[in-house]
Motif scaffolding. Structure first.
Motif, short mmCIF file in Angstrom:
data_model
loop_
_atom_site.label_atom_id
_atom_site.label_comp_id
_atom_site.label_asym_id
_atom_site.label_seq_id
_atom_site.Cartn_x
_atom_site.Cartn_y
_atom_site.Cartn_z
N GLN A 126 0.83 -1.21 0.00
CA GLN A 126 0.00 0.00 0.00
C GLN A 126 0.86 1.26 0.00
O GLN A 126 0.62 2.19 -0.78
CB GLN A 126 -0.91 0.03 1.23
CG GLN A 126 -2.04 -0.93 1.19
CD GLN A 126 -2.93 -0.87 2.41
OE1 GLN A 126 -3.91 -1.57 2.43
NE2 GLN A 126 -2.64 -0.09 3.42
N THR A 127 1.86 1.30 0.86
CA THR A 127 2.72 2.47 0.96
C THR A 127 3.46 2.72 -0.35
O THR A 127 3.51 3.85 -0.83
CB THR A 127 3.71 2.32 2.12
OG1 THR A 127 2.98 2.14 3.34
CG2 THR A 127 4.62 3.53 2.24
N ALA B 3 2.60 1.86 -3.34
CA ALA B 3 1.64 2.33 -4.34
C ALA B 3 1.29 3.79 -4.12
O ALA B 3 1.24 4.58 -5.08
CB ALA B 3 0.39 1.46 -4.32
N PHE B 4 1.04 4.19 -2.87
CA PHE B 4 0.71 5.58 -2.57
C PHE B 4 1.87 6.51 -2.92
O PHE B 4 1.67 7.58 -3.50
CB PHE B 4 0.33 5.76 -1.10
CG PHE B 4 -1.07 5.32 -0.77
CD1 PHE B 4 -2.16 5.70 -1.53
CD2 PHE B 4 -1.29 4.52 0.33
CE1 PHE B 4 -3.45 5.30 -1.22
CE2 PHE B 4 -2.58 4.10 0.66
CZ PHE B 4 -3.66 4.49 -0.11
N VAL B 5 3.08 6.14 -2.54
CA VAL B 5 4.25 6.98 -2.83
C VAL B 5 4.42 7.13 -4.34
O VAL B 5 4.65 8.23 -4.85
CB VAL B 5 5.52 6.42 -2.18
CG1 VAL B 5 6.77 7.19 -2.63
CG2 VAL B 5 5.41 6.46 -0.66
N SER C 236 2.10 6.84 -6.66
CA SER C 236 1.00 7.61 -7.24
C SER C 236 1.18 9.11 -7.04
O SER C 236 0.66 9.90 -7.81
CB SER C 236 -0.35 7.15 -6.68
OG SER C 236 -0.50 7.55 -5.34
N ALA C 237 1.92 9.50 -6.02
CA ALA C 237 2.15 10.92 -5.75
C ALA C 237 3.30 11.49 -6.58
O ALA C 237 3.48 12.71 -6.63
CB ALA C 237 2.44 11.13 -4.27
N SER D 112 -4.87 -4.29 0.30
CA SER D 112 -3.63 -3.79 -0.31
C SER D 112 -3.64 -3.97 -1.82
O SER D 112 -3.18 -3.10 -2.55
CB SER D 112 -2.41 -4.44 0.32
OG SER D 112 -2.40 -5.83 0.08
N VAL E 77 -5.88 -1.26 -3.25
CA VAL E 77 -5.16 0.02 -3.30
C VAL E 77 -4.20 0.04 -4.49
O VAL E 77 -4.15 1.00 -5.25
CB VAL E 77 -4.39 0.28 -1.98
CG1 VAL E 77 -3.39 1.42 -2.13
CG2 VAL E 77 -5.37 0.56 -0.85
N VAL F 30 -4.56 2.79 -7.72
CA VAL F 30 -3.66 3.90 -8.06
C VAL F 30 -3.11 3.76 -9.48
O VAL F 30 -2.58 4.72 -10.02
CB VAL F 30 -2.51 4.08 -7.04
CG1 VAL F 30 -3.06 4.39 -5.66
CG2 VAL F 30 -1.60 2.89 -7.01
#
Length: 189
Positions: free
Chosen positions: A128-129, A131-133, A135-136, A164, A167, A171
């Protein structure tokens, strides 16, 4: 006359669409439809790539597995192009951002070299982390590279396998997994 056009086709999430054929394109000269003779996939190597390198530093990675993961990550980072950047995220029972997105290869290599193994494995939270990083990131191309030898065994984590993966799909950033040893959760990876 022949007319050549370059088009970038993205889906609703901003992910490049592949496998398109000439039949899926239309061209017009004012109101007159033109024949599209062909479509060829291409990639502009000058477009930047942001890669999030996510490395398992749980206790089971101690010794040779972590050494191999570090070597793979270091060699991968050395192959990135001049317009590319990378971030480093380590995880055991918790997920820890080590290096923010940078094109400084020395800083990235030093961050990789400093990783030490110990603790459990918060695999789902790490996915998850990462993917979030990714996507930003502002680069037009983004990806996550995950290196792990195990299965999720972090009872304190609220992340789940299905959550997860949801997510990660949501993204729209590809995640490439590398499993080490004999017991990675191949089904999940």
């Amino acid at each position: 006359p022949d007319v050549r056009a370059v088009a970038t086709v993205l889906d609703a999430r901003g992910v490049p669409v592949s496998g398109l054929t000439a039949a899926q394109f239309q061209a017009f000269d004012d109101k007159t439809q033109l024949t599209v003779a062909g479509a060829t996939a291409g990639q502009d190597s000058s477009l930047g790539l942001s890669v999030i390198i996510v490395i398992d530093v749980s206790g089971s990675m101690a010794g040779e597995p972590l050494a191999r993961a570090k070597q793979a990550a270091t060699e991968f980072a050395a192959q990135l192009g001049p317009n590319d950047d990378a971030a480093l995220v380590a995880f055991n029972q918790q997920v820890t951002p080590v290096i923010a997105l940078t094109n400084d290869r020395e800083q990235l290599t030093a961050g990789i070299a400093g990783l030490q193994a110990g603790g459990g494995t918060a695999l789902y939270e790490a996915v998850q982390t990462g993917a979030f990083v990714a996507s930003a990131a502002t680069s037009p191309r983004r990806a996550v590279v995950l290196l792990t030898d195990g299965e999720n065994d972090a009872p304190g984590s609220q992340a789940t396998a299905d959550g997860s993966l949801s997510v990660a799909r949501g993204v729209g950033v590809p995640i490439f997994t590398v499993g080490f040893g004999a017991a990675p959760d191949a089904g999940y990876l």
